[in-house]
Design an enzyme around this catalytic site. Structure first.
Site, short mmCIF file in Angstrom:
data_model
loop_
_atom_site.label_atom_id
_atom_site.label_comp_id
_atom_site.label_asym_id
_atom_site.label_seq_id
_atom_site.Cartn_x
_atom_site.Cartn_y
_atom_site.Cartn_z
CE LYS A 159 -4.16 -1.91 2.17
NZ LYS A 159 -5.12 -2.00 3.36
CG ASP A 187 -8.06 0.28 3.58
OD1 ASP A 187 -8.79 -0.63 3.04
OD2 ASP A 187 -6.89 0.46 3.58
#
Ligand code: ATR
Length: 270
Positions: free
Chosen positions: A65, A101
């Site tokens: 990420k 997220d």
């Protein structure tokens, strides 16, 4: 056929292909979604090869990420502050990145669990990438206060500084926490080792909600700790997983899938 995938290492056990296949079926979108394991030193190459082969978008998971954040040519302000990217898309030829997220976590808390976060006292445990990725959407819900507690206190302080213009956010060492909090979110990796952060008594009451960003077949160690404290509303992160996927799907396809049936199917299959 439009192609999508999740890139990670390892990625074999990813539930994203299942989730996106259900979303596509349900909304009548014609696409494929696979899981691609990139070599640890081959993330950028894997992304470029996928997009050159008519790939339309990618999800990015552990451990890439932060690398995705570096790779993209354009980042949304949300990704910029999160320091991480979990969703890649093309705007013309420009490779763009954002993170879904935190939106996924907030949607699970608010829409699925039914919490109102405005005016609430929230405690977040941990100060790693997982926590940094969710702080902005949490603060945008306007809680009364958001306290970050972490084993390495300096990391909690650094995070509080990054986000302090977005609301009342402060860092506090575990042993100085004063509850009860309305909501305690576990974003540490402690559950992976079967551990629970060293939390003092009194930080939750039986009216509190707890949320572990991890999930599993059984209640997580943090969830068991909460149950032991008399908490009745103990939740895990499976809903966050489905909701972050739904947000990526919406970004790519412009259609919002229903998440409840997919969450139910996933829960049954654990
Ligand atoms: P992630 O991207 O999953 O957030 P990370 O950046 O390595 O992973 O962060 C892991 C987080 O879990 C950190 O907040 C870490 O605390 P430290 O900053 O002190 O390392 C926390 N953590 C990991 N194991 C833990 C344990 N056994 N008890 C308490 N906190 C733990």
């Amino acid at each position: 056929m439009d192609r999508y995938a999740v890139v990670g290492h390892p990625v074999r056990h990813s539930k994203s292909p299942f989730i996106h296949a259900r979303f596509a079926e349900q909304t009548g979108q014609v696409l494929t979604y696979t899981a691609i394991e990139a070599p640890l030193d081959g993330f950028a190459h894997t992304v470029r090869a996928f997009l050159a082969g008519e790939g339309k978008g990618l999800n990015v998971t552990v451990p890439f990420k932060e690398e995705a954040f570096q790779l993209v040519e354009h980042r949304t302000p949300l990704a910029e502050r999160a320091g991480a990217v979990n969703t890649l898309y093309l705007d013309g030829d420009t490779l763009c990145g954002t993170t879904t997220d935190g939106i996924g976590l907030v949607r699970d808390l608010v829409q699925n669990i039914g919490l109102t976060l405005q005016g609430q006292r929230i405690l977040v445990l941990g100060a790693g990438g997982a926590v940094r990725g969710v702080l902005e959407p949490l603060l945008k819900q306007d809680p009364a206060t958001l306290v970050i507690a972490n084993r390495t206190h300096a990391k909690a302080e650094a995070l509080a500084t990054i986000f302090d213009d977005l609301g009342r956010v402060e860092a506090c060492p575990f042993d100085q926490l004063e509850g009860p909090f309305d909501l305690v979110i576990n974003g540490t990796a402690a559950s992976l080792q079967g551990d629970v952060p060293p939390l003092p008594d009194g930080i939750v009451s039986k009216h509190s909600y707890t949320y572990d960003m991890m999930y599993g077949k059984d209640v997580t160690p943090f969830g068991r700790w909460a149950e032991g404290q008399g908490v009745q509303n103990v939740h895990d992160g499976l809903g966050m997983l489905v909701e972050q996927a739904a947000e990526s799907f919406y970004l790519w396809r412009g259609v919002r899938p229903r998440t409840a049936p997919v969450l139910e199917a996933l829960r049954k299959g654990l």
